[in-house]
Each structure stands twice: as structure tokens, then as C-alpha cells.
Design a protein around this motif. Structure first.
Motif, PDB file in Angstrom:
ATOM      1  N   PHE A   1      76.458  21.706  64.890  1.00  0.00           N
ATOM      2  CA  PHE A   1      75.610  21.234  63.794  1.00  0.00           C
ATOM      3  C   PHE A   1      75.689  22.261  62.671  1.00  0.00           C
ATOM      4  N   SER A   2      76.254  21.863  61.547  1.00  0.00           N
ATOM      5  CA  SER A   2      76.404  22.814  60.437  1.00  0.00           C
ATOM      6  C   SER A   2      75.920  22.194  59.137  1.00  0.00           C
ATOM      7  N   GLY A   3      75.625  23.067  58.150  1.00  0.00           N
ATOM      8  CA  GLY A   3      75.233  22.608  56.822  1.00  0.00           C
ATOM      9  C   GLY A   3      74.033  21.678  56.840  1.00  0.00           C
ATOM     10  N   ASP A   4      74.138  20.598  56.088  1.00  0.00           N
ATOM     11  CA  ASP A   4      73.023  19.655  55.965  1.00  0.00           C
ATOM     12  C   ASP A   4      72.733  18.904  57.264  1.00  0.00           C
TER      13      ASP A   4
ATOM     14  N   ILE B   1      66.723  19.039  63.353  1.00  0.00           N
ATOM     15  CA  ILE B   1      67.381  19.879  64.358  1.00  0.00           C
ATOM     16  C   ILE B   1      66.852  21.308  64.286  1.00  0.00           C
ATOM     17  N   LEU B   2      66.765  21.864  63.079  1.00  0.00           N
ATOM     18  CA  LEU B   2      66.269  23.234  62.925  1.00  0.00           C
ATOM     19  C   LEU B   2      64.811  23.353  63.366  1.00  0.00           C
ATOM     20  N   GLU B   3      64.001  22.350  63.035  1.00  0.00           N
ATOM     21  CA  GLU B   3      62.589  22.381  63.442  1.00  0.00           C
ATOM     22  C   GLU B   3      62.462  22.319  64.959  1.00  0.00           C
ATOM     23  N   SER B   4      63.333  21.571  65.597  1.00  0.00           N
ATOM     24  CA  SER B   4      63.302  21.465  67.049  1.00  0.00           C
ATOM     25  C   SER B   4      63.659  22.804  67.698  1.00  0.00           C
ATOM     26  N   LEU B   5      64.646  23.485  67.134  1.00  0.00           N
ATOM     27  CA  LEU B   5      65.015  24.812  67.652  1.00  0.00           C
ATOM     28  C   LEU B   5      63.894  25.818  67.395  1.00  0.00           C
TER      29      LEU B   5
ATOM     30  N   VAL C   1      71.220  19.190  71.123  1.00  0.00           N
ATOM     31  CA  VAL C   1      70.015  19.876  70.633  1.00  0.00           C
ATOM     32  C   VAL C   1      69.202  20.412  71.808  1.00  0.00           C
ATOM     33  N   ALA C   2      69.035  19.588  72.847  1.00  0.00           N
ATOM     34  CA  ALA C   2      68.260  20.005  74.014  1.00  0.00           C
ATOM     35  C   ALA C   2      68.901  21.213  74.698  1.00  0.00           C
ATOM     36  N   LEU C   3      70.222  21.230  74.770  1.00  0.00           N
ATOM     37  CA  LEU C   3      70.918  22.379  75.362  1.00  0.00           C
ATOM     38  C   LEU C   3      70.799  23.607  74.469  1.00  0.00           C
ATOM     39  N   ALA C   4      70.896  23.411  73.160  1.00  0.00           N
ATOM     40  CA  ALA C   4      70.763  24.534  72.231  1.00  0.00           C
ATOM     41  C   ALA C   4      69.387  25.175  72.344  1.00  0.00           C
TER      42      ALA C   4
ATOM     43  N   ASN D   1      68.129  32.238  60.171  1.00  0.00           N
ATOM     44  CA  ASN D   1      69.578  32.459  60.246  1.00  0.00           C
ATOM     45  C   ASN D   1      70.064  32.443  61.692  1.00  0.00           C
ATOM     46  N   TYR D   2      69.249  32.977  62.605  1.00  0.00           N
ATOM     47  CA  TYR D   2      69.601  32.959  64.018  1.00  0.00           C
ATOM     48  C   TYR D   2      69.635  31.512  64.527  1.00  0.00           C
ATOM     49  N   LEU D   3      68.620  30.734  64.147  1.00  0.00           N
ATOM     50  CA  LEU D   3      68.566  29.341  64.570  1.00  0.00           C
ATOM     51  C   LEU D   3      69.741  28.556  63.998  1.00  0.00           C
ATOM     52  N   ARG D   4      70.097  28.843  62.749  1.00  0.00           N
ATOM     53  CA  ARG D   4      71.251  28.172  62.144  1.00  0.00           C
ATOM     54  C   ARG D   4      72.533  28.513  62.920  1.00  0.00           C
TER      55      ARG D   4
END
Length: 200
Positions: free
Chosen positions: A113-116, A88-92, A133-136, A102-105
Motif C-alpha cells: 500500500f503506497s501513496g494515496d 488503511i493508515l488509521e487502521s494501523l 491490512v490485518a497482517l500489517a 512515517n513508521y506506519l507508512r
């Protein structure tokens, strides 16, 4: 002093072989407005949104964008374009390479989507989670205009509430298609009826 229109279409016609999807449609979208496109399936709503986004050409008429317009377009099957191997983070991060982690988190957290969970691969997510994820990704690197085709599809009620809050807080212009009555009533400032391909 009035603000000039953000998007204008005049006499727009789009046809496919044997079918006129939109016929001489005209309307104006002002800065900060939230327009809901309503109509039966096959009336040409998605076609019109694709034309506004620049994804689809049209046969006749004019489309005019105001100065400085930047557009994000969310298609019905947007989630299918995500790289299934990315987390998820890599996609963002792919959508906004310069953004700090930190901004992406924080953005991921807004979309539940939080933590692990933020390290989960896209291929392990449900259809609703992939849509989130797509909307984020659209809000990681904001544009001033969002064009959304059925953004609440496959979302559970909690996710719809999150999206509704995000869209309510969004300072720009939104044009969207949705069959969710609560979402429609909470964020739209104007309804445009598309009837048999003709705006009424």
C-alpha cells in the motif's frame, strides 16, 4: 546453554459435544522456531491454534508459556474485525497509537500500500487487501510469537511473496496453518501433523 521452551502443551484434550477435536496432544515450541500445523480439514488445527493463543479453553492437560512470551493471533476471518470506516493508515494507527506516521507508512508500504492508496477506507478494499491490512497490523506493534491461521487466504501471488518475506525476516517464533506449499516450504522449520485430532 539451551534455551527454555517458548510454548509447551502436554496431554492436551479439547472436546466439543460429540467430537474430540484434540486428544492428548503434546509438543514443544522453541524460541525462533517456525512450526507448520498440517492435517485434513476438521482435524483440529484451528482449534489447537486458538488454544495456544488463549482464545479457547481446553478440558484437560497443561499449556505452559515461557517467560516474556507475547502473542499475536491471526484468525481465519481476522480481516472481518477491521473498522470499515477507517483508512488503511488509521487502521494501523489503531493497532499502534504511539507509532509515528512515517513508521506506519513504511509498514503499509511493505504490504503493497503506497501513496494515496494508504488513505483508502477499509470498506473499499478487496478481501485480499483487507487480509494484508490485518497482517500489517500484527507487525506494527510486534510480539515475539505469531500464531497464524491460513494467513495466505485471499492473497494474490505478489502479496503471498510479501508475506513470505516478512515472515522469513521475522526474528521470533511462528506457528501457522496453511495449504500453500510454497509458503510452507519457505518458512517452516518443523511440521506437526494433526491427524483426526491427534498429533502424530
Amino acid at each position: 546453554m539451551s534455551t527454555p521452551p517458548l510454548l509447551t502443551i502436554e496431554g492436551l484434550t479439547k472436546a466439543y459435544p460429540g467430537v474430540v477435536a484434540n486428544d492428548h496432544v503434546s509438543f514443544t515450541i522453541g524460541e525462533g522456531e517456525v512450526h507448520a500445523l498440517l492435517g485434513e480439514n476438521g482435524a483440529g488445527k484451528s482449534t489447537l491454534l486458538k488454544i495456544l493463543s488463549g482464545v479457547l479453553p481446553f478440558e484437560s492437560g497443561e499449556k505452559t508459556e515461557g517467560h516474556g512470551v507475547s502473542i499475536h493471533y491471526f484468525a481465519q476471518h481476522q480481516a472481518e474485525t477491521l473498522n470499515p470506516e477507517h483508512t488503511i493508515l488509521e487502521s494501523l494507527a489503531e493497532a499502534a497509537p504511539q507509532a509515528e506516521t512515517n513508521y506506519l507508512r513504511g509498514i503499509a508500504g511493505v504490504f503493497l500500500f503506497s501513496g494515496d492508496d494508504q488513505k483508502k477506507p477499509i470498506k473499499a478494499l478487496s478481501g485480499g487487501e483487507r487480509n494484508r491490512v490485518a497482517l500489517a497490523r500484527m507487525l506494527v506493534e510486534p510480539a515475539n510469537t505469531l500464531l497464524l491461521d491460513e494467513p495466505t487466504n485471499h492473497l494474490d501471488p505478489g502479496s503471498v511473496d510479501v508475506l513470505t518475506d516478512a515472515m522469513t525476516d521475522f526474528p521470533g517464533t511462528i506457528v501457522f496453518i496453511s495449504h500453500d506449499p510454497t509458503f510452507l516450504s519457505r518458512i517452516s522449520t518443523r511440521v506437526v501433523e494433526i491427524e483426526e485430532g491427534i498429533q502424530t
